[in-house]
Design a protein around this motif. Structure first.
Motif, PDB file in Angstrom:
ATOM      1  N   ASP A  54       0.812  -1.210   0.000  1.00 18.46           N
ATOM      2  CA  ASP A  54       0.000   0.000   0.000  1.00 18.46           C
ATOM      3  C   ASP A  54       0.853   1.271   0.000  1.00 18.46           C
ATOM      4  OD1 ASP A  54      -2.615   1.182   0.135  1.00 18.46           O
ATOM      5  OD2 ASP A  54      -2.090   1.820   2.157  1.00 18.46           O
ATOM      6  N   SER A 104       3.274   2.381  -1.741  1.00 15.81           N
ATOM      7  CA  SER A 104       3.551   3.069  -3.014  1.00 15.81           C
ATOM      8  C   SER A 104       2.323   3.092  -3.921  1.00 15.81           C
ATOM      9  CB  SER A 104       4.716   2.396  -3.740  1.00 15.81           C
ATOM     10  OG  SER A 104       4.350   1.078  -4.131  1.00 15.81           O
ATOM     11  N   HIS A 105       1.140   2.929  -3.322  1.00 10.26           N
ATOM     12  CA  HIS A 105      -0.065   2.827  -4.142  1.00 10.26           C
ATOM     13  C   HIS A 105      -0.422   4.151  -4.812  1.00 10.26           C
ATOM     14  CE1 HIS A 105      -3.892   1.059  -5.389  1.00 10.26           C
ATOM     15  NE2 HIS A 105      -4.372   2.264  -5.191  1.00 10.26           N
ATOM     16  N   ILE A 106      -0.613   4.113  -6.115  1.00  9.31           N
ATOM     17  CA  ILE A 106      -1.218   5.247  -6.813  1.00  9.31           C
ATOM     18  C   ILE A 106      -2.313   4.669  -7.698  1.00  9.31           C
ATOM     19  CG2 ILE A 106       0.753   6.825  -6.790  1.00  9.31           C
ATOM     20  CD1 ILE A 106       1.452   5.948  -9.587  1.00  9.31           C
ATOM     21  N   HIS A 107      -3.085   5.538  -8.334  1.00 12.13           N
ATOM     22  CA  HIS A 107      -4.144   5.043  -9.205  1.00 12.13           C
ATOM     23  C   HIS A 107      -3.546   4.080 -10.231  1.00 12.13           C
ATOM     24  CE1 HIS A 107      -7.260   4.684 -12.111  1.00 12.13           C
ATOM     25  NE2 HIS A 107      -6.576   5.344 -13.022  1.00 12.13           N
ATOM     26  N   VAL A 113       3.388   1.047  -7.109  1.00 12.19           N
ATOM     27  CA  VAL A 113       4.585   1.243  -7.935  1.00 12.19           C
ATOM     28  C   VAL A 113       5.580   0.107  -7.675  1.00 12.19           C
ATOM     29  CG1 VAL A 113       6.562   2.746  -8.372  1.00 12.19           C
ATOM     30  CG2 VAL A 113       4.291   3.739  -8.009  1.00 12.19           C
ATOM     31  N   VAL A 156     -11.826   7.902  -9.980  1.00 16.43           N
ATOM     32  CA  VAL A 156     -11.192   6.591 -10.201  1.00 16.43           C
ATOM     33  C   VAL A 156     -11.147   5.765  -8.917  1.00 16.43           C
ATOM     34  CG1 VAL A 156      -9.767   7.262 -12.165  1.00 16.43           C
ATOM     35  CG2 VAL A 156      -8.910   7.613  -9.845  1.00 16.43           C
ATOM     36  N   GLU A 200       4.022  11.798 -10.588  1.00 17.88           N
ATOM     37  CA  GLU A 200       3.067  11.432  -9.558  1.00 17.88           C
ATOM     38  C   GLU A 200       3.560  10.220  -8.774  1.00 17.88           C
ATOM     39  OE1 GLU A 200      -0.650   9.856 -10.910  1.00 17.88           O
ATOM     40  OE2 GLU A 200      -1.532   9.927  -8.911  1.00 17.88           O
ATOM     41  N   ASN A 207       2.651   8.370  -4.522  1.00 17.85           N
ATOM     42  CA  ASN A 207       1.636   8.359  -3.479  1.00 17.85           C
ATOM     43  C   ASN A 207       1.878   9.506  -2.495  1.00 17.85           C
ATOM     44  OD1 ASN A 207      -0.191   7.754  -1.508  1.00 17.85           O
ATOM     45  ND2 ASN A 207       0.607   5.739  -1.037  1.00 17.85           N
ATOM     46  N   ARG A 249       0.831  11.711   0.550  1.00 20.70           N
ATOM     47  CA  ARG A 249      -0.075  11.587   1.698  1.00 20.70           C
ATOM     48  C   ARG A 249      -0.048  12.838   2.564  1.00 20.70           C
ATOM     49  NH1 ARG A 249      -1.015   6.062   3.349  1.00 20.70           N
ATOM     50  NH2 ARG A 249      -1.532   4.934   1.441  1.00 20.70           N
ATOM     51  N   HIS A 271       6.062   8.715   1.566  1.00 18.60           N
ATOM     52  CA  HIS A 271       5.421   7.872   0.548  1.00 18.60           C
ATOM     53  C   HIS A 271       5.724   8.254  -0.897  1.00 18.60           C
ATOM     54  CE1 HIS A 271       3.141   6.621   4.028  1.00 18.60           C
ATOM     55  NE2 HIS A 271       2.707   5.601   3.327  1.00 18.60           N
ATOM     56  N   GLU A 276       9.838   0.066 -11.159  1.00 23.85           N
ATOM     57  CA  GLU A 276       9.487  -0.110  -9.747  1.00 23.85           C
ATOM     58  C   GLU A 276      10.352   0.681  -8.777  1.00 23.85           C
ATOM     59  OE1 GLU A 276       7.773  -3.920  -8.290  1.00 23.85           O
ATOM     60  OE2 GLU A 276       8.917  -4.763  -9.927  1.00 23.85           O
TER      61      GLU A 276
END
Lengths: 370, 283
Positions: free
Chosen positions: A299, A301-304, A308, B83, B242, B244, B246, B254, B282
């Motif tokens: 979670d 590195s979560h993006i839409h 990642v 989304v 872009e 994450n 926060r 993040h 990654e």
């Protein structure tokens, strides 16, 4: 010089000044940091035996108060608590009102801060206090913290502060610094690092150090420097890691790493937190919590579209390259202080000094190709 | 501590707790994308430069980073694509709804620095939203720039953002507007193909051009390649990245991308400063 029994007077003096005194104590088979009501709660006569994936308490044959290295706790749990509510909000007049959490600025006194830990606190100061935005909760807890540092004479099996240049002798950033001397009679040398530190020392029964005391203290610390459990060649790790982002060792370590995040929880400099929003079932009130997070979670590195860093390989690489490499770019220092906690508390015994050595050996082999 | 750290330094207002803003206007752009105009319930309006973002909070649901998409001299405007749970809640917010806003955060596009140059704006999908404030800025002082081109690619004709505004801009003689779609539907007479292809056909002087690019990472990578092939120097190509985000304040970790924290050092970067690690999978 003070007698070991005088530590009780030190605790009392700090409490009388309004400090919440926090220090090492034995609990459930480990030396942890918690409230210390009396110096009798210190880990008297205990030491810790540490290796990759292994931690055991053992009895010493003396009454040393600080005869251990570091345990699973670090001072970050008091300056950056694992869970802090940031604000609460309530629905009102068709909108909502936000109330920021009152700051907890009750003064803290840390008793028994190692040199590596002083460096770790300084590193988190850089992250939270020296950027464009100040972290107000951290700033409030940090502001008046009183530091009683302690020089190491019994390094642990996972320690490598000498390699990182962060110990074992405390440098700056303390109010008082203790050196426990066992040879030729149990006593502690006290050094003063601040005005208020001097005021506290003035309240304690003490004697002037003699040459034998100063030499004994010097031998205790310099002896520790020669008995580090681990060593690491820290030369240009920033460059070594930046040049080896696709090294095969990342695949190798990913085979062993459980991505449990233990290393990030015990690390005294890991600062990542998540922002969690919660609301009541009726939807009338909501609040936000800041909680420790780990770059080992999906979670994180979560993006839409998804995370990642989907593979364990990429998450381990993120942690190690950040800690030893890109931390320099972001904050001007290494993120590692050589305390060895990540080695000891890794459930599968992954040793950062081994991983970094393996990656470096490739770099030297490939130097001609750059 | 003997020397107290800079604990007294001011924290930017709105850095930690959201400020309540009322939705003043809401406009549907496409099937899943809405533009919201927000005004503060109390206090000063929020001044955000083109390229900056805020953290938008839907009460009880959560918070997301959204770039400003309006004229920086006007009210706070965000264009949001639904989304996930939070963006859906934001898009559902009718006029009068109160949302929370923190920020603005991040570094802006380098508008105002490079006057005199040709300006090439390349947008992919929702990436047009963070670039629209640049266009407003440039058009408001059109004489200060050379040629100005807007190259925009999106999935289908139905996904075109700001359609009437694009048509108005296309009617100007001092602005080149190129639009392409990935896949055409019946009635589409425009271009079909990916947006980097528009770069090759656009008219600008590569040696004195500044290019601003925003869209999916793959699209930005290929666009940058096209711009470099045309001869635009790498240090005059800017991208908006872009991750994450926060906290927005550089504290939560993040949004790291290699050596940078995107909320603190970005989201706008000079391409040559991020190209190497933006291409590592990654990272």
């Amino acid at each position: 010089m003070i007698e070991p029994e005088t530590l009780e007077a030190l605790v009392v003096a700090l409490r009388n000044r309004g400090y919440r005194v926090l220090g090492p104590t034995v609990r459930e088979g480990a030396i942890v940091y918690d409230d210390v009501g009396s110096a009798a709660e210190l880990p008297v006569g205990w030491t810790d035996s540490q290796d990759a994936g292994s931690y055991r308490l053992e009895r010493r044959d003396d009454e040393a108060r600080f005869g251990y290295a570091v345990g699973p706790h670090s001072w970050k749990q008091f300056l950056l608590p694992p869970r802090v509510r940031l604000w609460q909000a309530k629905r009102r007049n068709g909108g909502f009102e936000v109330e920021e959490e009152p700051l907890d600025d009750a003064p803290l006194a840390f008793l028994g801060v190692r040199s590596c830990e002083l460096h770790a606190i300084a590193i988190q100061d850089t992250v939270f206090l020296e950027g464009r935005h100040v972290e107000r909760d951290y700033a409030a807890r940090r502001k008046d913290a009183f530091v009683v540092a302690v020089n190491c004479f019994e390094p642990g099996g996972a320690c490598f502060c000498v390699s990182m240049g962060t110990g074992p002798k405390v440098g700056a950033g303390y109010d008082l610094a203790l050196t426990e001397i066992l040879e030729g009679g149990h006593r502690l040398l006290v050094e003063v690092g601040s005005e208020r530190g001097g005021e506290v020392l003035d309240e304690l029964p003490r004697s002037a150090p003699e040459d034998a005391d100063l030499e004994g203290a010097e031998r205790a610390v310099s002896g520790a420097a020669t008995r580090m459990g681990r060593t690491l060649d820290a030369t240009d790790l920033h460059g070594v890691l930046a040049r080896n982002l696709e090294h095969e060792r990342w695949d190798d370590v990913a085979e062993r790493c459980l991505t449990c995040g233990n290393c990030t929880m015990v690390c005294p400099t890991c600062f990542c937190t998540s922002i969690e929003d919660v609301s009541d079932l009726a939807g009338e009130s909501a609040e936000r919590v800041r909680a420790w997070d780990s770059c080992f979670s999906l979670d994180y590195s979560h993006i839409h579209g998804g995370s990642v860093r989907r593979s364990g390989r990429s998450r381990y690489r993120q942690w190690l390259t950040h800690k030893f490499g890109t931390w320099h770019d972001q904050f001007g220092t290494s993120g590692c202080v050589g305390c060895g906690r990540c080695i000891t508390w890794c459930p599968v015994g992954i040793d950062v000094t081994e991983e970094l050595a393996a990656i470096r050996s490739n770099k030297e082999a490939n130097d001609g190709d750059d | 501590m003997a020397t107290s750290p800079s604990a007294e330094a001011p924290t930017a207002p709105g850095a930690t707790a959201p400020r309540p803003f009322r939705v003043a206007r809401r406009r549907r752009e496409t099937k899943d994308t809405w533009t919201l105009e927000l005004e503060p319930l109390q206090g000063d309006p929020l001044a955000a430069a083109p390229g900056q973002f805020t953290m938008l909070y839907a009460f009880g649901v959560g918070e997301v980073p959204i770039s400003v998409s309006g004229d920086s001299t006007g009210p706070l405007v965000h264009t949001v694509r639904a989304v996930g749970a939070v963006t859906e809640a934001i898009c559902r917010s009718k006029p009068g709804t109160v949302l929370g806003v923190r920020g603005p955060f991040g570094n802006p596009w380098p508008v105002g620095i490079d006057v005199g140059l040709d300006v090439v704006i390349v947008a992919g999908g929702i990436g047009l939203a963070p670039l629209r404030p640049v266009l407003y800025h440039v058009l408001a002082r059109r004489d200060e720039y050379g040629g100005v081109a807007l190259l925009y690619g999106t999935r289908t004709p139905a996904d075109i953002l700001y359609a009437s505004e694009l048509e108005r801009w296309r009617g100007r003689f001092d602005l080149h507007v190129g639009v392409t779609v990935d896949s055409a539907t019946a009635g589409w007479r425009g271009r079909v193909g990916v947006v980097p292809k528009l770069v090759a056909g656009a008219s600008f002087d590569p040696a004195s051009t500044i290019a601003l690019v925003c869209g999916p990472e793959l699209m930005m990578r290929f666009t940058a390649r096209s711009l470099l092939e045309r001869g635009v120097p790498a240090d005059r190509i800017y991208v908006s990245l872009e991750r994450n985000m926060r906290c927005g304040a550089g504290h939560c970790g993040h949004c790291q991308l290699g050596p940078t924290l995107i909320c603190r050092d970005g989201p706008v970067y000079r391409y040559d400063e991020v190209a190497a690690f933006a291409e590592v999978p990654e990272l």
